[in-house]
Design a protein around this motif. Structure first.
Motif, PDB file in Angstrom:
ATOM      1  N   MET A   1       0.838  -1.196   0.000  1.00  0.00           N
ATOM      2  CA  MET A   1       0.000   0.000   0.000  1.00  0.00           C
ATOM      3  C   MET A   1       0.870   1.243   0.000  1.00  0.00           C
ATOM      4  SD  MET A   1      -3.120  -0.854   2.622  1.00  0.00           S
ATOM      5  CE  MET A   1      -2.013  -1.022   4.017  1.00  0.00           C
ATOM      6  N   ALA A   2       0.338   2.317  -0.578  1.00  0.00           N
ATOM      7  CA  ALA A   2       1.082   3.578  -0.617  1.00  0.00           C
ATOM      8  C   ALA A   2       0.140   4.699  -1.014  1.00  0.00           C
ATOM      9  CB  ALA A   2       2.241   3.499  -1.598  1.00  0.00           C
ATOM     10  N   THR A   3       0.548   5.897  -0.700  1.00  0.00           N
ATOM     11  CA  THR A   3      -0.166   7.076  -1.177  1.00  0.00           C
ATOM     12  C   THR A   3       0.805   7.930  -1.968  1.00  0.00           C
ATOM     13  OG1 THR A   3       0.380   8.380   0.779  1.00  0.00           O
ATOM     14  CG2 THR A   3      -1.665   7.113   0.856  1.00  0.00           C
ATOM     15  N   ARG A   4       0.248   8.923  -2.652  1.00  0.00           N
ATOM     16  CA  ARG A   4       1.107   9.905  -3.317  1.00  0.00           C
ATOM     17  C   ARG A   4       0.423  11.255  -3.246  1.00  0.00           C
ATOM     18  NH1 ARG A   4      -3.072   7.284  -6.242  1.00  0.00           N
ATOM     19  NH2 ARG A   4      -2.937   7.661  -8.470  1.00  0.00           N
ATOM     20  N   LEU A   5       1.235  12.307  -3.309  1.00  0.00           N
ATOM     21  CA  LEU A   5       0.729  13.673  -3.296  1.00  0.00           C
ATOM     22  C   LEU A   5       0.125  13.982  -4.649  1.00  0.00           C
ATOM     23  CD1 LEU A   5       0.450  16.512  -2.033  1.00  0.00           C
ATOM     24  CD2 LEU A   5       2.820  16.943  -2.731  1.00  0.00           C
ATOM     25  N   VAL A   6      -1.162  14.346  -4.675  1.00  0.00           N
ATOM     26  CA  VAL A   6      -1.822  14.614  -5.950  1.00  0.00           C
ATOM     27  C   VAL A   6      -2.229  16.072  -6.119  1.00  0.00           C
ATOM     28  CG1 VAL A   6      -2.643  12.257  -6.305  1.00  0.00           C
ATOM     29  CG2 VAL A   6      -4.072  13.878  -5.020  1.00  0.00           C
ATOM     30  N   GLN A   7      -2.451  16.778  -5.005  1.00  0.00           N
ATOM     31  CA  GLN A   7      -2.819  18.183  -5.132  1.00  0.00           C
ATOM     32  C   GLN A   7      -2.586  18.910  -3.822  1.00  0.00           C
ATOM     33  OE1 GLN A   7      -7.003  18.361  -6.176  1.00  0.00           O
ATOM     34  NE2 GLN A   7      -7.670  18.311  -4.070  1.00  0.00           N
ATOM     35  N   GLY A  34     -18.242  22.759  -8.816  1.00  0.00           N
ATOM     36  CA  GLY A  34     -19.484  23.249  -8.248  1.00  0.00           C
ATOM     37  C   GLY A  34     -19.225  24.553  -7.534  1.00  0.00           C
ATOM     38  N   PRO A  35     -20.264  25.189  -7.000  1.00  0.00           N
ATOM     39  CA  PRO A  35     -20.072  26.459  -6.302  1.00  0.00           C
ATOM     40  C   PRO A  35     -19.055  26.336  -5.169  1.00  0.00           C
ATOM     41  CG  PRO A  35     -22.409  26.002  -6.634  1.00  0.00           C
ATOM     42  CD  PRO A  35     -21.671  24.763  -7.015  1.00  0.00           C
ATOM     43  N   GLY A  36     -18.088  27.250  -5.157  1.00  0.00           N
ATOM     44  CA  GLY A  36     -17.113  27.272  -4.086  1.00  0.00           C
ATOM     45  C   GLY A  36     -15.924  26.359  -4.258  1.00  0.00           C
ATOM     46  N   VAL A  37     -15.829  25.698  -5.393  1.00  0.00           N
ATOM     47  CA  VAL A  37     -14.713  24.781  -5.631  1.00  0.00           C
ATOM     48  C   VAL A  37     -14.145  25.030  -7.022  1.00  0.00           C
ATOM     49  CG1 VAL A  37     -13.924  22.391  -5.732  1.00  0.00           C
ATOM     50  CG2 VAL A  37     -15.755  23.028  -4.147  1.00  0.00           C
ATOM     51  N   THR A  38     -12.870  25.397  -7.102  1.00  0.00           N
ATOM     52  CA  THR A  38     -12.197  25.646  -8.368  1.00  0.00           C
ATOM     53  C   THR A  38     -10.964  24.759  -8.443  1.00  0.00           C
ATOM     54  OG1 THR A  38     -12.983  27.923  -8.481  1.00  0.00           O
ATOM     55  CG2 THR A  38     -11.039  27.382  -9.776  1.00  0.00           C
ATOM     56  N   SER A  39     -10.770  24.120  -9.593  1.00  0.00           N
ATOM     57  CA  SER A  39      -9.661  23.185  -9.767  1.00  0.00           C
ATOM     58  C   SER A  39      -8.741  23.656 -10.882  1.00  0.00           C
ATOM     59  CB  SER A  39     -10.189  21.785 -10.098  1.00  0.00           C
ATOM     60  OG  SER A  39     -11.044  21.309  -9.071  1.00  0.00           O
ATOM     61  N   LEU A  40      -7.437  23.446 -10.683  1.00  0.00           N
ATOM     62  CA  LEU A  40      -6.441  23.820 -11.682  1.00  0.00           C
ATOM     63  C   LEU A  40      -5.535  22.631 -11.973  1.00  0.00           C
ATOM     64  CD1 LEU A  40      -6.857  26.470  -9.648  1.00  0.00           C
ATOM     65  CD2 LEU A  40      -5.166  27.435 -11.164  1.00  0.00           C
ATOM     66  N   ILE A  55      -3.957  21.872  -8.104  1.00  0.00           N
ATOM     67  CA  ILE A  55      -4.381  22.820  -7.078  1.00  0.00           C
ATOM     68  C   ILE A  55      -5.903  22.810  -6.990  1.00  0.00           C
ATOM     69  CG2 ILE A  55      -4.403  25.235  -6.328  1.00  0.00           C
ATOM     70  CD1 ILE A  55      -1.811  25.649  -7.871  1.00  0.00           C
ATOM     71  N   GLY A  56      -6.421  22.611  -5.809  1.00  0.00           N
ATOM     72  CA  GLY A  56      -7.844  22.724  -5.547  1.00  0.00           C
ATOM     73  C   GLY A  56      -8.085  23.911  -4.632  1.00  0.00           C
ATOM     74  N   ILE A  57      -8.932  24.841  -5.069  1.00  0.00           N
ATOM     75  CA  ILE A  57      -9.211  26.051  -4.291  1.00  0.00           C
ATOM     76  C   ILE A  57     -10.656  25.992  -3.811  1.00  0.00           C
ATOM     77  CG2 ILE A  57      -9.210  28.567  -4.292  1.00  0.00           C
ATOM     78  CD1 ILE A  57      -7.220  28.480  -6.598  1.00  0.00           C
TER      79      ILE A  57
END
Length: 245
Positions: A1-7, A34-40, A55-57
């Motif tokens: 098992m492992a994770t990685r940094l995605v955003q 959706g309202p209040g969520v912007t993704s780059l 980046i998730g804002i």
């Protein structure tokens, strides 16, 4: 098992406006879940991919009260590129900011919501990272952060000293993750934090248990009933474990 940094997850009073700034700053595409969520993410990017940390804002009314403990370093290829990029960012709404950096070869700016970031002088180590050279996290013990994050993710630890720890995707692409020693203690919830994602077929709950065993702790930041799990690393930095993908 492992994770990685995605955003990285970034709080903002106006997620759309801040998203437009960063999309123009990085030359990335902009979308909204959706309202209040912007993704780059980069143009033509297939998420998730180690060549970039997206980046998730997310809209949040709480004010910024202290210097962020997580910030971005932007890469440049020449002195002229650095100067041109700083000028372009200021035209987009960035402002110079003094965080006590003194006489350094990089330029410290703040985005339109006051989030600090650096435009670095040309450095060969960042020649293939893309526009984001590194995601930088303040800490009091880089060696402890290297131990935790080196086990938490499948990223490779490149440097460990008393002053810094440096990791990068094991595939040798994308930005670096750097932990820099600072005398300042964490005093507030981070407005920018890391989001990790397990791989397809992995068990999210088992991965969260593994991170707890490494030293992460559960934390309530008002997230409510959500499909991700919010944890804090051994220095109290919040991060999220998303569903596998």
């Amino acid at each position: 098992m492992a994770t990685r940094l995605v955003q990285i997850h970034m709080k903002a009073h106006d997620d759309s406006a801040l998203g437009r700034f960063w999309a123009q700053a990085l030359g990335w595409s902009l979308s909204s879940e959706g309202p209040g969520v912007t993704s780059l993410e980069p143009e033509g990017f297939t998420y998730p991919d180690p060549t970039a940390v997206c980046i998730g804002i997310v809209a949040d009314p709480s004010p910024k009260t202290v210097k962020n403990r997580v910030h971005l370093d932007l890469a440049t290829t020449s002195a002229a590129h650095q100067a041109d990029l700083v000028a372009r960012l200021e035209n987009l709404g960035a402002t110079p900011v003094d965080i006590g950096q003194g006489d350094v070869p990089w330029t410290v700016l703040a985005d339109p919501e006051g989030n600090e970031f650096c435009v670095l002088e040309p450095r060969p180590v960042y020649r293939d990272t893309g526009p984001v050279a590194a995601v930088v996290v303040d800490c009091t013990d880089p060696r402890a952060m290297a131990r935790f994050w080196g086990e938490a993710m499948d990223w490779t630890v490149h440097v460990v000293t008393d002053e810094c720890a440096v990791l990068r995707s094991a595939k040798g692409v994308g930005p670096y993750l750097e932990f820099l020693r600072t005398p300042d203690a964490k005093t507030a919830r981070n407005r920018i934090h890391l989001d990790l994602r397990p791989y397809p077929g992995d068990d999210q709950a088992a991965e969260v248990d593994r991170l707890r065993a490494l030293g992460a702790v559960d934390i309530d930041i008002g997230q409510g009933d959500v499909p991700w799990t919010v944890l804090a690393d051994p220095e109290g930095n919040e991060f999220c474990v998303l569903t596998p993908m």
